[in-house]
Design a protein around this motif. Sequence first.
Motif, PDB file in Angstrom:
ATOM      1  N   ILE A 267       0.891  -1.171   0.000  1.00 44.52           N
ATOM      2  CA  ILE A 267       0.000   0.000   0.000  1.00 44.52           C
ATOM      3  C   ILE A 267       0.927   1.219   0.000  1.00 44.52           C
ATOM      4  CG2 ILE A 267      -1.807   1.261   1.231  1.00 44.52           C
ATOM      5  CD1 ILE A 267      -2.388  -1.425   2.723  1.00 44.52           C
ATOM      6  N   ARG A 268       0.798   2.028  -1.033  1.00 43.61           N
ATOM      7  CA  ARG A 268       1.664   3.218  -1.098  1.00 43.61           C
ATOM      8  C   ARG A 268       0.793   4.441  -1.308  1.00 43.61           C
ATOM      9  NH1 ARG A 268       5.299   1.295  -4.252  1.00 43.61           N
ATOM     10  NH2 ARG A 268       6.843   0.847  -2.660  1.00 43.61           N
ATOM     11  N   ASN A 269       0.945   5.411  -0.409  1.00 42.90           N
ATOM     12  CA  ASN A 269       0.167   6.663  -0.472  1.00 42.90           C
ATOM     13  C   ASN A 269      -1.330   6.406  -0.646  1.00 42.90           C
ATOM     14  OD1 ASN A 269       2.560   8.125  -0.189  1.00 42.90           O
ATOM     15  ND2 ASN A 269       2.934   7.980  -2.405  1.00 42.90           N
ATOM     16  N   GLY A 270      -1.828   5.451   0.127  1.00 43.72           N
ATOM     17  CA  GLY A 270      -3.275   5.222   0.165  1.00 43.72           C
ATOM     18  C   GLY A 270      -3.826   4.411  -0.976  1.00 43.72           C
ATOM     19  N   ALA A 271      -2.962   3.810  -1.790  1.00 42.61           N
ATOM     20  CA  ALA A 271      -3.470   3.013  -2.913  1.00 42.61           C
ATOM     21  C   ALA A 271      -2.700   1.702  -3.012  1.00 42.61           C
ATOM     22  CB  ALA A 271      -3.334   3.799  -4.200  1.00 42.61           C
ATOM     23  N   LEU A 272      -3.346   0.673  -3.572  1.00 38.08           N
ATOM     24  CA  LEU A 272      -2.673  -0.617  -3.748  1.00 38.08           C
ATOM     25  C   LEU A 272      -1.627  -0.487  -4.844  1.00 38.08           C
ATOM     26  CD1 LEU A 272      -5.656  -3.135  -3.492  1.00 38.08           C
ATOM     27  CD2 LEU A 272      -4.030  -2.450  -1.731  1.00 38.08           C
ATOM     28  N   ALA A 273      -0.403  -0.961  -4.567  1.00 38.75           N
ATOM     29  CA  ALA A 273       0.693  -0.846  -5.536  1.00 38.75           C
ATOM     30  C   ALA A 273       1.213  -2.243  -5.890  1.00 38.75           C
ATOM     31  CB  ALA A 273       1.782   0.038  -4.959  1.00 38.75           C
ATOM     32  N   GLU A 274       2.539  -2.394  -6.022  1.00 38.40           N
ATOM     33  CA  GLU A 274       3.104  -3.629  -6.583  1.00 38.40           C
ATOM     34  C   GLU A 274       2.899  -4.851  -5.672  1.00 38.40           C
ATOM     35  OE1 GLU A 274       4.783  -1.074  -5.431  1.00 38.40           O
ATOM     36  OE2 GLU A 274       6.503  -1.705  -4.252  1.00 38.40           O
ATOM     37  N   PRO A 275       2.845  -6.048  -6.286  1.00 36.61           N
ATOM     38  CA  PRO A 275       2.696  -7.266  -5.483  1.00 36.61           C
ATOM     39  C   PRO A 275       4.006  -7.635  -4.778  1.00 36.61           C
ATOM     40  CG  PRO A 275       2.875  -7.839  -7.796  1.00 36.61           C
ATOM     41  CD  PRO A 275       2.882  -6.335  -7.724  1.00 36.61           C
ATOM     42  N   VAL A 276       3.871  -8.270  -3.615  1.00 35.44           N
ATOM     43  CA  VAL A 276       5.035  -8.817  -2.897  1.00 35.44           C
ATOM     44  C   VAL A 276       4.715 -10.260  -2.526  1.00 35.44           C
ATOM     45  CG1 VAL A 276       5.956  -6.674  -1.941  1.00 35.44           C
ATOM     46  CG2 VAL A 276       4.152  -7.869  -0.714  1.00 35.44           C
ATOM     47  N   ARG A 277       5.746 -11.022  -2.230  1.00 40.97           N
ATOM     48  CA  ARG A 277       5.494 -12.419  -1.837  1.00 40.97           C
ATOM     49  C   ARG A 277       6.170 -12.730  -0.506  1.00 40.97           C
ATOM     50  NH1 ARG A 277      10.311 -14.956  -3.963  1.00 40.97           N
ATOM     51  NH2 ARG A 277      11.057 -13.739  -5.727  1.00 40.97           N
ATOM     52  N   GLY A 278       5.734 -13.830   0.093  1.00 40.70           N
ATOM     53  CA  GLY A 278       6.319 -14.270   1.361  1.00 40.70           C
ATOM     54  C   GLY A 278       5.805 -13.496   2.562  1.00 40.70           C
ATOM     55  N   ALA A 279       4.665 -12.815   2.430  1.00 43.20           N
ATOM     56  CA  ALA A 279       4.177 -11.995   3.548  1.00 43.20           C
ATOM     57  C   ALA A 279       3.456 -12.873   4.573  1.00 43.20           C
ATOM     58  CB  ALA A 279       3.236 -10.919   3.032  1.00 43.20           C
ATOM     59  N   VAL A 280       3.921 -12.782   5.797  1.00 42.67           N
ATOM     60  CA  VAL A 280       3.295 -13.525   6.892  1.00 42.67           C
ATOM     61  C   VAL A 280       3.019 -12.539   8.022  1.00 42.67           C
ATOM     62  CG1 VAL A 280       3.583 -15.376   8.573  1.00 42.67           C
ATOM     63  CG2 VAL A 280       4.509 -15.649   6.277  1.00 42.67           C
ATOM     64  N   LEU A 281       1.764 -12.460   8.428  1.00 42.46           N
ATOM     65  CA  LEU A 281       1.385 -11.620   9.575  1.00 42.46           C
ATOM     66  C   LEU A 281       1.657 -12.434  10.831  1.00 42.46           C
ATOM     67  CD1 LEU A 281      -0.128  -9.125  10.787  1.00 42.46           C
ATOM     68  CD2 LEU A 281      -2.214 -10.462  10.540  1.00 42.46           C
ATOM     69  N   ALA A 282       2.474 -11.910  11.737  1.00 43.99           N
ATOM     70  CA  ALA A 282       2.882 -12.706  12.906  1.00 43.99           C
ATOM     71  C   ALA A 282       2.594 -11.949  14.191  1.00 43.99           C
ATOM     72  CB  ALA A 282       4.383 -13.018  12.814  1.00 43.99           C
ATOM     73  N   GLY A 283       2.315 -12.716  15.231  1.00 45.43           N
ATOM     74  CA  GLY A 283       2.132 -12.081  16.536  1.00 45.43           C
ATOM     75  C   GLY A 283       1.349 -12.945  17.492  1.00 45.43           C
ATOM     76  N   ASP A 284       1.265 -12.500  18.719  1.00 45.16           N
ATOM     77  CA  ASP A 284       0.449 -13.178  19.709  1.00 45.16           C
ATOM     78  C   ASP A 284      -1.002 -13.119  19.231  1.00 45.16           C
ATOM     79  OD1 ASP A 284       0.215 -13.979  22.782  1.00 45.16           O
ATOM     80  OD2 ASP A 284      -1.447 -12.656  22.261  1.00 45.16           O
ATOM     81  N   PRO A 285      -1.723 -14.251  19.239  1.00 43.32           N
ATOM     82  CA  PRO A 285      -3.031 -14.276  18.593  1.00 43.32           C
ATOM     83  C   PRO A 285      -3.996 -13.212  19.106  1.00 43.32           C
ATOM     84  CG  PRO A 285      -2.566 -16.376  19.709  1.00 43.32           C
ATOM     85  CD  PRO A 285      -1.317 -15.561  19.746  1.00 43.32           C
ATOM     86  N   LEU A 286      -4.134 -13.075  20.407  1.00 38.53           N
ATOM     87  CA  LEU A 286      -5.094 -12.087  20.905  1.00 38.53           C
ATOM     88  C   LEU A 286      -4.559 -10.670  20.759  1.00 38.53           C
ATOM     89  CD1 LEU A 286      -6.665 -13.762  24.047  1.00 38.53           C
ATOM     90  CD2 LEU A 286      -7.722 -13.350  21.828  1.00 38.53           C
ATOM     91  N   ALA A 287      -3.231 -10.515  20.896  1.00 36.32           N
ATOM     92  CA  ALA A 287      -2.659  -9.179  20.789  1.00 36.32           C
ATOM     93  C   ALA A 287      -2.869  -8.605  19.383  1.00 36.32           C
ATOM     94  CB  ALA A 287      -1.173  -9.216  21.131  1.00 36.32           C
ATOM     95  N   LEU A 288      -2.978  -9.482  18.373  1.00 36.89           N
ATOM     96  CA  LEU A 288      -3.205  -8.990  17.008  1.00 36.89           C
ATOM     97  C   LEU A 288      -4.499  -8.191  16.929  1.00 36.89           C
ATOM     98  CD1 LEU A 288      -2.107 -12.046  14.833  1.00 36.89           C
ATOM     99  CD2 LEU A 288      -1.067  -9.781  14.847  1.00 36.89           C
ATOM    100  N   PHE A 289      -5.526  -8.621  17.695  1.00 38.29           N
ATOM    101  CA  PHE A 289      -6.792  -7.882  17.649  1.00 38.29           C
ATOM    102  C   PHE A 289      -6.660  -6.508  18.309  1.00 38.29           C
ATOM    103  CE2 PHE A 289      -8.269 -12.312  17.248  1.00 38.29           C
ATOM    104  CZ  PHE A 289      -8.816 -12.181  15.985  1.00 38.29           C
ATOM    105  N   GLY A 290      -5.694  -6.406  19.218  1.00 29.80           N
ATOM    106  CA  GLY A 290      -5.448  -5.107  19.842  1.00 29.80           C
ATOM    107  C   GLY A 290      -4.901  -4.098  18.846  1.00 29.80           C
ATOM    108  N   LEU A 291      -4.413  -4.574  17.696  1.00 27.69           N
ATOM    109  CA  LEU A 291      -3.851  -3.681  16.678  1.00 27.69           C
ATOM    110  C   LEU A 291      -4.908  -3.187  15.691  1.00 27.69           C
ATOM    111  CD1 LEU A 291      -0.624  -5.751  15.838  1.00 27.69           C
ATOM    112  CD2 LEU A 291      -0.844  -3.826  17.419  1.00 27.69           C
TER     113      LEU A 291
END
Lengths: 422, 452
Positions: B383-407
């Motif tokens: 996401i660049r300047n509020g719009a969807l831009a180039e594709p990326v690969r290997g993206a993994v969202l990581a974190g403590d399961p409940l703490a993720l909802f705090g974000l």
Amino acid sequence: MIRRLLDLAGPRTEAADAVRGEDDTITVQSGPGVWPVVSRTECTAWHLRVQAGGRLGMAGSVDAGLETLVDRALTGARSGPPFRLHLPVPSPLPNVRTHSRAAGVLGGRDLADLAASLATRVDGPARNVAVWAERTMGRVEVANSRGVLAGYDRTLVGLGLRLTVPDALPFHLHTANVDPPSLEQIERLVEETRFALHPVPVIDDLETGEYTIGLAPRAAAALAAGLDRLVAELSGGPAATPLPPLSPLLNLTDDPLADGCCGSRPIDDDGVVTRRVALVREGRVVGWRCDLQTGEALGMPSTGHGARRPFSPPRVAPSNTVVEAGASDLTNLPARIGRGILVQVLPSPGTRRAAPHLAVSTPWAYRVERGEVTGRFRRLTLKGGLLEWLGRVQAVGDRLQWSGAIASPALVLEGITAGSRP
Amino acid sequence: MRETLLALAGRSPAGFTDIRYHRRRGIRLERHGREAGTPIPTEDSGGLVRCTSPGAGWGIASFRDPGEAGAAVALAHELSLLAPAAAAGQLTEVPARDGEFPCPAQRDPAQVSMAAKEDLLALAAAALHDADRRIVASRLVYQDLLEDTWLVTSEGTSLAESRPRMELSALAIAEEEGTRERALDSIAVAGAWFDLEEWIGRIGHLAEKAVLLLRAVPVRPGRVPVVLDPLAAGLLAHRCAGHLCHGDRDEDQGPAPVGLRVGPPLLTIGDDGTVPGLHGTMAFDHEGISPRNTALIQNGVVVAHLHTRVSADLAGVAPTGNARGSPLAAPRARMTNTYVARGKDSLDELLRDIPLGLYLAEPVSVRMSGGEAGLGAGYARVIRNGALAEPVRGAVLAGDPLALFGLVDRVGNDFRWNRDASRCRRGGGEAVPVSTGAPHLRLVEAHVGEPA
């Protein structure tokens, strides 16, 4: 009965083979917040594969009559792909123990007593202990239209626990074998549990850096399982991507002939006699597993690793995976580590095992200073990649420990990146 | 069948007995590239008896043929008396139910010819390979099933349901100059063949995604604002909220205590087994309770857990209709259709004030490791300047399961139920079909990169 199935299929097919497995399982579970349960399930499963009109058909069943099974496989063959089944001929079975009389006579009461005896040894204040015990007994029979007609009895007894203490994820341990667990095996479960309960300070933060890591056999088994899957995925055949060399101290073998172990068997579900297969020697991949169909596709003989379930295509499956024992005496693992980290339990790297950037976290890891355990990390994350870690193995213990169908000694790895956060 | 089983349950010597019997039939077809695989028919049946009495535990016994159910009742009662302790609780009392829920003939997968199913796969394979010359391999799996379930209890409950399922999953692999990438998608419908045909009509997008990923650069690990598409948000709700709200307490983590704040007031997560046509919907759960819509996290606070009759009694609440088992496994609290409730913002509003972030979509996996969650995106864009831009690969969202909802700081208004062929395998047990639903979800400063 399996001969009768082949007799029914024979006149209507060019080739056919079948496997029949029966299991009778008793399970006992008890623990805090769990209603105590004793359950018994029985299951008989069939898988029939046919070549008819030059095409491949297959069908499975847990309850159908034999005629129905043949009809279904032939129906499948009408729209199946062209295929020629190269079936094995009868061969003498290797000698391997797959069952025990003592396991076969275990009933619900015996298993309840076994579970209770373990719970009594490890229960105490500030912890919850849930225990389970299970006994499976049954028989596997295989046959084909070239005259193979063989079978073996099997038993398996498992005993395990889940330990929950404040501030940590539960700690799972189990032992499983053809025989009922020996006193020595039960004692090892107790020792491992007591080690986990060792009263040491809990450490919240570990600065990310490179450390010497000692993996207890149960943690090393998780890496071995990951390596095993990598070998299967990346080295399966001449066209596959080769694995980079690992530590020359590593040797990995698939061993269906290990006596009395979880995955031991004299013949596979394709009717191929089993044998040991060297997978990794001195850090280099030297072999891989095949069943009849993948072997056919690769132009290689089957290695005796065919597995068939009633409603799925045949697949290649490991038997027992063994990291060969090395030359180092790692009985006192903290002493060998000196200053670093001891990991008791490690989760499997899972489906991202091939990733070059991997992080695996465990709450069952300890700080070691001057050869002594001085604290437990609330959470330890190992970073890098499975292949990188396996390239940094500096010592392999001289004593194997079985964790289910995987055997591994303790391992010592040098220069592994670790920290408290992912 | 129901009358016979009901009579057996009524004659049981145990204080409580239930008998559940399943019969399933269907077909599995596979296609690798343009080559058809061997069709594998599925036809199995099996049942389970559970017995308990005051002062005893549970005894459970399986049977294959309804004629063996009587012997299984006797065995289950005998086993219940062996259960090693006696102080676990009661079954929540519920009124007896009687009902039959047949499958409409037009939704029975067997009404669609084998030739039509094979043609559909052939069409899909051709569409994938014709879409781009860089598609070098594909795999398509079609599976259908009609599952009949009978459930009776010694309290007089007598229920039967006939439930159809059709699933199609597709994998496209693209290759160029030694680089390989893949894209996955699936659909599950309750016997609506035309929905599968419509989905196949759009399968070319899968090939396009695999090809697009060939040019994608690896994601740089770090903390960035993240927007999740409805599939990723739904999976996050399932794995990181639902799994921590099982009331029967044998999960590694959880249950999260009622009253715990895990997210902002704009976040509500629940489980609803009543939504027509979804993969996780059922007429009754495996203890005979009607599924319902249960809010698990309301306005950011854990408000309830999913319960069986046993866990509900221990917790002092009503069962939620989430007891699910398999033909040979006793029921446990399991999710059905788990959702994140609709919010107020459009996707444009979620993206607008992000100078640099990541859009994660079409998750391929979510796994737990040492208490950390890792949600792997099948497709991701910067996401660049509020719009969807180039594709990326290997993206993994990581974190403590409940703490993720705090974000979470914004919830989209574009809620949708996802129709992918998801299954949940709680604690390594048999997979049960589930669905998710969600709008887009925005997280501030989430860790993306290496999996936990």
